[in-house]
Motif scaffolding. Structure first.
Motif, PDB file in Angstrom:
ATOM      1  N   CYS A  13      -4.312  12.405   6.424  1.00 25.80           N
ATOM      2  CA  CYS A  13      -3.696  11.638   7.508  1.00 25.80           C
ATOM      3  C   CYS A  13      -2.684  10.603   7.008  1.00 25.80           C
ATOM      4  CB  CYS A  13      -4.778  10.929   8.319  1.00 25.80           C
ATOM      5  SG  CYS A  13      -5.900  12.026   9.189  1.00 25.80           S
ATOM      6  N   GLY A  14      -2.487  10.511   5.703  1.00 24.79           N
ATOM      7  CA  GLY A  14      -1.620   9.450   5.195  1.00 24.79           C
ATOM      8  C   GLY A  14      -2.257   8.088   5.345  1.00 24.79           C
ATOM      9  N   GLY A  15      -3.567   8.028   5.102  1.00 26.83           N
ATOM     10  CA  GLY A  15      -4.320   6.805   5.338  1.00 26.83           C
ATOM     11  C   GLY A  15      -4.660   6.662   6.811  1.00 26.83           C
ATOM     12  N   VAL A  16      -5.654   5.836   7.100  1.00 26.01           N
ATOM     13  CA  VAL A  16      -6.074   5.609   8.488  1.00 26.01           C
ATOM     14  C   VAL A  16      -6.217   4.105   8.703  1.00 26.01           C
ATOM     15  CG1 VAL A  16      -7.886   5.952  10.202  1.00 26.01           C
ATOM     16  CG2 VAL A  16      -7.275   7.824   8.644  1.00 26.01           C
ATOM     17  N   GLN A  17      -5.601   3.602   9.753  1.00 27.25           N
ATOM     18  CA  GLN A  17      -5.741   2.193  10.104  1.00 27.25           C
ATOM     19  C   GLN A  17      -7.053   1.970  10.862  1.00 27.25           C
ATOM     20  OE1 GLN A  17      -1.776   2.272  12.111  1.00 27.25           O
ATOM     21  NE2 GLN A  17      -1.485   0.280  11.138  1.00 27.25           N
ATOM     22  N   TRP A  18      -7.797   0.927  10.438  1.00 27.63           N
ATOM     23  CA  TRP A  18      -8.964   0.596  11.247  1.00 27.63           C
ATOM     24  C   TRP A  18      -8.492  -0.105  12.532  1.00 27.63           C
ATOM     25  CZ3 TRP A  18      -9.772  -4.454  12.543  1.00 27.63           C
ATOM     26  CH2 TRP A  18      -9.359  -5.468  11.672  1.00 27.63           C
ATOM     27  N   GLU A  58      -1.463  -3.647   6.927  1.00 27.10           N
ATOM     28  CA  GLU A  58      -1.490  -3.127   8.300  1.00 27.10           C
ATOM     29  C   GLU A  58      -2.812  -2.444   8.616  1.00 27.10           C
ATOM     30  OE1 GLU A  58       1.333   0.009   8.981  1.00 27.10           O
ATOM     31  OE2 GLU A  58       0.698   1.092   7.185  1.00 27.10           O
ATOM     32  N   ARG A  59      -3.863  -2.747   7.835  1.00 32.12           N
ATOM     33  CA  ARG A  59      -5.222  -2.244   8.050  1.00 32.12           C
ATOM     34  C   ARG A  59      -5.368  -0.764   7.669  1.00 32.12           C
ATOM     35  NH1 ARG A  59      -3.403  -3.202  12.754  1.00 32.12           N
ATOM     36  NH2 ARG A  59      -4.319  -1.302  13.632  1.00 32.12           N
ATOM     37  N   ARG A  60      -4.439  -0.231   6.886  1.00 29.84           N
ATOM     38  CA  ARG A  60      -4.478   1.185   6.530  1.00 29.84           C
ATOM     39  C   ARG A  60      -5.343   1.395   5.289  1.00 29.84           C
ATOM     40  NH1 ARG A  60      -1.309   5.181   8.267  1.00 29.84           N
ATOM     41  NH2 ARG A  60       0.162   3.631   9.095  1.00 29.84           N
ATOM     42  N   ILE A  61      -6.331   2.255   5.426  1.00 32.00           N
ATOM     43  CA  ILE A  61      -7.229   2.588   4.325  1.00 32.00           C
ATOM     44  C   ILE A  61      -6.660   3.813   3.608  1.00 32.00           C
ATOM     45  CG2 ILE A  61      -9.592   3.178   3.678  1.00 32.00           C
ATOM     46  CD1 ILE A  61     -10.419   2.031   6.453  1.00 32.00           C
ATOM     47  N   GLY A  62      -6.376   3.676   2.326  1.00 23.78           N
ATOM     48  CA  GLY A  62      -5.847   4.769   1.519  1.00 23.78           C
ATOM     49  C   GLY A  62      -6.671   4.948   0.264  1.00 23.78           C
ATOM     50  N   THR A  63      -6.520   6.078  -0.379  1.00 18.60           N
ATOM     51  CA  THR A  63      -7.340   6.400  -1.549  1.00 18.60           C
ATOM     52  C   THR A  63      -6.584   6.156  -2.850  1.00 18.60           C
ATOM     53  OG1 THR A  63      -6.642   8.719  -1.562  1.00 18.60           O
ATOM     54  CG2 THR A  63      -8.609   8.162  -0.281  1.00 18.60           C
ATOM     55  N   ILE A  64      -7.334   5.778  -3.885  1.00 19.48           N
ATOM     56  CA  ILE A  64      -6.817   5.758  -5.250  1.00 19.48           C
ATOM     57  C   ILE A  64      -7.546   6.842  -6.032  1.00 19.48           C
ATOM     58  CG2 ILE A  64      -6.134   3.348  -5.204  1.00 19.48           C
ATOM     59  CD1 ILE A  64      -8.678   2.684  -6.772  1.00 19.48           C
ATOM     60  N   LYS A  65      -6.864   7.394  -7.026  1.00 18.49           N
ATOM     61  CA  LYS A  65      -7.387   8.556  -7.750  1.00 18.49           C
ATOM     62  C   LYS A  65      -7.498   8.265  -9.241  1.00 18.49           C
ATOM     63  CE  LYS A  65      -7.235  10.891  -3.928  1.00 18.49           C
ATOM     64  NZ  LYS A  65      -6.073  11.746  -3.633  1.00 18.49           N
ATOM     65  N   ARG A  66      -8.441   8.932  -9.868  1.00 13.64           N
ATOM     66  CA  ARG A  66      -8.592   8.854 -11.320  1.00 13.64           C
ATOM     67  C   ARG A  66      -7.743   9.954 -11.941  1.00 13.64           C
ATOM     68  NH1 ARG A  66     -13.673   9.159 -11.533  1.00 13.64           N
ATOM     69  NH2 ARG A  66     -13.827  11.400 -11.830  1.00 13.64           N
ATOM     70  N   VAL A  76      -0.371   8.068  13.446  1.00 11.43           N
ATOM     71  CA  VAL A  76       0.010   7.505  12.152  1.00 11.43           C
ATOM     72  C   VAL A  76       0.125   5.989  12.231  1.00 11.43           C
ATOM     73  CG1 VAL A  76       1.849   7.407  10.420  1.00 11.43           C
ATOM     74  CG2 VAL A  76       1.150   9.601  11.370  1.00 11.43           C
ATOM     75  N   HIS A  77       0.665   5.470  13.327  1.00  7.88           N
ATOM     76  CA  HIS A  77       0.836   4.023  13.489  1.00  7.88           C
ATOM     77  C   HIS A  77       0.090   3.560  14.731  1.00  7.88           C
ATOM     78  CE1 HIS A  77       3.805   3.660  10.305  1.00  7.88           C
ATOM     79  NE2 HIS A  77       4.430   4.712  10.792  1.00  7.88           N
ATOM     80  N   ARG A  78      -0.785   2.591  14.529  1.00  4.58           N
ATOM     81  CA  ARG A  78      -1.556   2.045  15.651  1.00  4.58           C
ATOM     82  C   ARG A  78      -1.624   0.529  15.519  1.00  4.58           C
ATOM     83  NH1 ARG A  78      -6.760   3.248  15.445  1.00  4.58           N
ATOM     84  NH2 ARG A  78      -6.648   3.895  13.264  1.00  4.58           N
ATOM     85  N   ARG A  79      -1.448  -0.172  16.619  1.00  2.00           N
ATOM     86  CA  ARG A  79      -1.524  -1.631  16.614  1.00  2.00           C
ATOM     87  C   ARG A  79      -2.695  -2.077  17.481  1.00  2.00           C
ATOM     88  NH1 ARG A  79       2.755   0.312  18.725  1.00  2.00           N
ATOM     89  NH2 ARG A  79       4.040  -0.243  16.939  1.00  2.00           N
ATOM     90  N   LEU A  80      -3.125  -3.290  17.273  1.00  2.00           N
ATOM     91  CA  LEU A  80      -4.244  -3.849  18.032  1.00  2.00           C
ATOM     92  C   LEU A  80      -3.746  -4.562  19.291  1.00  2.00           C
ATOM     93  CD1 LEU A  80      -6.345  -5.418  15.115  1.00  2.00           C
ATOM     94  CD2 LEU A  80      -6.598  -3.155  16.165  1.00  2.00           C
ATOM     95  N   PHE A  81      -4.681  -4.790  20.215  1.00  2.36           N
ATOM     96  CA  PHE A  81      -4.502  -5.624  21.405  1.00  2.36           C
ATOM     97  C   PHE A  81      -3.492  -5.053  22.403  1.00  2.36           C
ATOM     98  CE2 PHE A  81      -5.189  -8.783  17.824  1.00  2.36           C
ATOM     99  CZ  PHE A  81      -6.569  -8.732  17.929  1.00  2.36           C
ATOM    100  N   GLU A  82      -3.316  -3.734  22.408  1.00  4.04           N
ATOM    101  CA  GLU A  82      -2.430  -3.122  23.393  1.00  4.04           C
ATOM    102  C   GLU A  82      -2.952  -3.319  24.816  1.00  4.04           C
ATOM    103  OE1 GLU A  82      -0.184   0.475  21.094  1.00  4.04           O
ATOM    104  OE2 GLU A  82      -2.253   0.858  21.706  1.00  4.04           O
ATOM    105  N   ASP A  83      -4.274  -3.471  24.945  1.00  3.07           N
ATOM    106  CA  ASP A  83      -4.871  -3.680  26.265  1.00  3.07           C
ATOM    107  C   ASP A  83      -5.012  -5.155  26.622  1.00  3.07           C
ATOM    108  OD1 ASP A  83      -6.845  -4.379  24.489  1.00  3.07           O
ATOM    109  OD2 ASP A  83      -8.392  -3.056  25.324  1.00  3.07           O
ATOM    110  N   GLY A  93       0.801  -1.223   0.000  1.00  4.34           N
ATOM    111  CA  GLY A  93       0.000   0.000   0.000  1.00  4.34           C
ATOM    112  C   GLY A  93       0.827   1.263   0.000  1.00  4.34           C
ATOM    113  N   CYS A  94       1.832   1.330  -0.862  1.00  5.60           N
ATOM    114  CA  CYS A  94       2.704   2.506  -0.924  1.00  5.60           C
ATOM    115  C   CYS A  94       1.959   3.730  -1.440  1.00  5.60           C
ATOM    116  CB  CYS A  94       3.893   2.223  -1.844  1.00  5.60           C
ATOM    117  SG  CYS A  94       5.001   0.947  -1.238  1.00  5.60           S
ATOM    118  N   GLY A  95       2.385   4.898  -0.966  1.00  3.87           N
ATOM    119  CA  GLY A  95       1.865   6.143  -1.485  1.00  3.87           C
ATOM    120  C   GLY A  95       2.664   6.584  -2.700  1.00  3.87           C
ATOM    121  N   LEU A  96       1.969   7.019  -3.750  1.00  6.18           N
ATOM    122  CA  LEU A  96       2.607   7.469  -4.977  1.00  6.18           C
ATOM    123  C   LEU A  96       2.199   8.901  -5.278  1.00  6.18           C
ATOM    124  CD1 LEU A  96       2.100   4.334  -7.270  1.00  6.18           C
ATOM    125  CD2 LEU A  96       4.133   4.929  -5.920  1.00  6.18           C
TER     126      LEU A  96
END
Length: 750
Positions: free
Chosen positions: A572-577, A500-508, A592-599, A59-62
């Motif tokens: 935001c440079g994409g957002v992780q769910w 890494e669950r990051r939602i990013g956009t694609i453009k026309r 920018v970076h978030r991981r699951l199960f920290e709790d 999921g690289c940014g271009l």
């Protein structure tokens, strides 16, 4: 395909009713206007448009450079948190593959002669509906199925799944993500309670020990590998792989196991860690279930047994255990070498077990981390409406069906109450006559499915095959009765979800050629022609579907209700769910970076993760005197992707990619009189492949390796699936090897 008894009735171009024709013509004009967007304007200032790459799951940014409204070049986005100014060759060539001469530019209908006739969109959509409805009327609603993909935008997946299952009455539809990520999805769901990759790419740079199992990121995910190389901790690398891959060459410890002995190895490592007291008893007690049963299970995997079954010395086992035991931040990573196996789910869970028992999860630099394959496999797993109901719900649960119906404003009776057949079962259903019509979207079944000769035979048995793709030249499109020309990456908009669950956009940024349309627009036309467009009238553009995705995610582990719009994703440079409304109320933008199960809380009802295990099974096709070699498959080049449907269009990528070959150990080559560059035949019970020999010590004796991009590789692969995930086992089958007599060797001049 067209049958003799139906040719006279079915092949003719449909006569459009005036009302339907008018509606379809209007909608065609509207969707074409959406796809074209703003026309290029002379003397426009040079601009840069940001988009996420559409090849792999990294999921690289271009940065797409525009001049006079035309995309002229691509460079990596220095600000995007995934790649930070890096790109692999595929990313650099993203625009080039759009200009191929074999682009599908108009709908094509096969005539009784076998010729493909260009037709209008009105005729194409009417043909689609007439033929599929006729099959359903004769053979039942379940006789028509679809094969989706991890290659299109999430909004298009979402729309496709809703259209087919809620509008067209289809029950069965699966995605080509079954071929790459089903194992990880099932492993996570069973262990964690939800398909939830816990990591963020920053963990690659924070670990002090990284364990790669059946993964070669140096070649398959080069930007991920660059993140490893940027790790300042001088980490130890443990690589578990039969081949000495590019990644294994950099390893502190390369465990060159016997193929498919990884489950035994992982249980043996667990047993040694327990014996050494190198486990986190408090984490196990507070956050997991079933550990005692697991401990008893792995106690049978003593070092002598593990060494005997895997080929790894006891000394090396002990060294690896010490590295893991002394690591403060250990991360475990796997991909297709684990997933594409007859026991892949249990192997993935054996990796998860190691992370749980050592407390290496939920903290920076840790995790049991599945590296995804396709650019939007994560989107497919959550939102394609194939193997699970939208938002990772369950078709068989009445409360889930009711929630989806109320959220989308559709009748609950339209939602199937049974799960779909999986990909392999759909293919088998063609053979039995259960599936008579098939719609294939952005995938190449005739090339990529296991034992492709049989797959082609079965596709030929269909009453009607529709292929929706960028190119009319794919192996599957060449078999189709109807080809629908689709736009590709760069010619449409929407979102992708990476590993890494990051939602990013694609453009026309470019027009699709000819009459090709975005998949979203094709779905609008088909909904109108089918007569169910009122169910989806709120979706005029992909952004409208994204709003429905947000609503459908509410209250789920993948909740994204806090994401405002596409602009926020770009900012935001994409957002992780997940990113919920509640999260957004506390902070305007996520970290920018978030991981699951920290709790330490997982998604099972009791909040605990599960230790899951089983006795290893024997390989389904062992070697024999007739077929004495094990054939391994995998990524063969950083510059090629899957069946080369897109990447082969780039002369640069082709030049960077090696010619199709089979890797042979020097000992075997010498014994068989094979020289480097000789034409050889790799054969088994299913087929024969003729390729050049590449003599190299990177494969062990009695093992061969062929790249998955080679169209001949799946002449040989075995029709076998993991019973838990129904993912095919591409990585192991028995073959013979011999020199092709009389063939010249271009490297020796003979």
């Amino acid at each position: 395909m067209i049958r003799q008894d139906t040719k006279s009735q079915r092949w003719q171009l449909p006569v459009l009713h005036q009302r339907t024709g008018e509606l379809t013509d209007r909608l065609s004009r509207e969707t074409r206007a959406i796809d074209l967007g703003a026309l290029p304007v002379s003397n426009m200032p040079d601009t840069v448009t940001k988009s996420v790459c559409g090849f792999c799951s990294t999921g690289c940014g271009l940065s797409i450079h525009m001049r006079d409204g035309v995309a002229i070049n691509v460079t990596p986005d220095h600000d995007y948190p995934v790649n930070r100014g890096m790109a692999c060759p595929k990313g650099w060539e993203s625009l080039r593959v759009l200009d191929a001469p074999d682009r599908a530019t108009t709908p094509l209908l096969r005539l009784p002669s076998g010729d493909m006739l260009p037709i209008s969109w009105q005729q194409a959509t009417a043909t689609f509906c007439d033929r599929f409805k006729a099959i359903q009327e004769t053979h039942g609603a379940e006789s028509v199925a679809f094969i989706s993909t991890g290659q299109i935008a999430t909004e298009e997946m979402f729309f496709l799944g809703c259209l087919t299952k809620f509008g067209m009455g289809m029950v069965h539809g699966d995605g080509n993500t079954r071929q790459c990520m089903a194992t990880s999805a099932v492993a996570y769901k069973q262990a964690f309670g939800f398909d939830a990759p816990p990591f963020t790419y920053a963990d690659l740079e924070l670990s002090d020990v990284l364990v790669f199992v059946g993964a070669n990121p140096c070649l398959a995910h080069p930007i991920i590998w660059q993140r490893v190389l940027q790790n300042p901790n001088n980490p130890d690398l443990i690589v578990i792989d039969p081949r000495k891959t590019e990644t294994a060459m950099a390893a502190s410890e390369h465990l060159a196991i016997q193929p498919k002995s990884d489950l035994t190895l992982l249980y043996g490592i667990a047993n040694l860690l327990i014996s050494a007291g190198a486990i986190d008893q408090r984490y196990i007690a507070d956050h997991t279930a079933n550990y005692e049963d697991f401990r008893c299970h792995v106690s049978a995997f003593d070092p002598e047994r593990v060494s005997s079954e895997t080929g790894i010395s006891i000394d090396q086992l002990q060294r690896v255990v010490q590295l893991i035991a002394h690591g403060k931040r250990v991360s475990f990573w796997w991909t297709m070498g684990v997933n594409q196996s007859y026991q892949g789910v249990r192997t993935a869970q054996a990796i998860i077990n190691l992370a749980l028992m050592t407390g290496n999860i939920g903290r920076p630099g840790t995790g049991a981390n599945s590296i995804t394959g396709q650019c939007n496999a994560m989107g497919s797993r959550l939102y394609s409406n194939t193997s699970n109901l939208l938002g990772h719900r369950d078709f068989t649960k009445a409360e889930d069906r009711q929630t989806v119906a109320e959220t989308l404003g559709i009748p609950v009776k339209n939602i199937p109450s049974q799960n779909s057949l999986a990909y392999d079962q759909i293919i088998a259903g063609i053979d039995s006559g259960r599936i008579r019509g098939l719609w294939v979207i952005a995938t190449n079944t005739a090339h990529s499915w296991i034992s492709s000769p049989r797959a082609r035979v079965l596709l030929g048995k269909l009453d009607f095959l529709v292929v929706q793709d960028m190119y009319h030249s794919t192996d599957t499109a060449r078999m189709a009765d109807l080809v629908l020309p689709a736009a590709g990456w760069g010619e449409k908009e929407g979102t992708l979800i990476n590993s890494e669950r990051r939602i990013g956009t694609i453009k026309r940024v470019s027009r699709a050629p000819g009459q090709a349309l975005a998949d979203f627009s094709i779905l609008r036309l088909l909904a109108d022609a089918w007569g169910c467009s009122e169910l989806f009238s709120q979706w005029a553009r992909p952004a409208d579907v994204f709003e429905s995705m947000k609503q459908i995610s509410a209250g789920r582990p993948c909740d994204i209700t806090g994401i405002k719009d596409y602009a926020m994703l770009d900012r935001c440079g994409g957002v992780q769910w997940p990113w919920t409304v509640e999260d957004a109320a506390k902070s305007s933008e996520p970290d920018v970076h978030r991981r699951l199960f920290e709790d330490g809380r997982f998604f099972h009802a009791d909040g605990r993760a599960r230790f899951i295990f089983a006795e290893p099974k024997s390989v389904p096709e062992p070697t024999s005197s007739d077929y004495p070699f094990v054939l391994l498959t995998g990524r063969g080049s950083v510059s090629q992707w899957h069946t080369e449907t897109r990447t082969a269009k780039s002369p640069i990528l082709k030049q960077l990619s090696p010619a199709p070959n089979v890797e042979v150990n020097p000992i075997d080559a010498d014994r068989l009189g094979i020289r480097d560059g000789d034409m050889v035949e790799v054969s088994n019970r299913r087929g024969r492949a003729q390729v050049r020999a590449f003599v190299t010590s990177t494969v062990q004796p009695s093992q061969l390796f062929m790249a998955m991009h080679n169209m001949q590789t799946n002449l040989l692969t075995l029709e076998n699936v993991d019973p838990e995930s129904r993912q095919p086992c591409y990585k192991h089958c028995a073959v013979a090897l011999g020199r092709c007599v009389g063939s010249p060797n271009p490297r020796s001049g003979s």
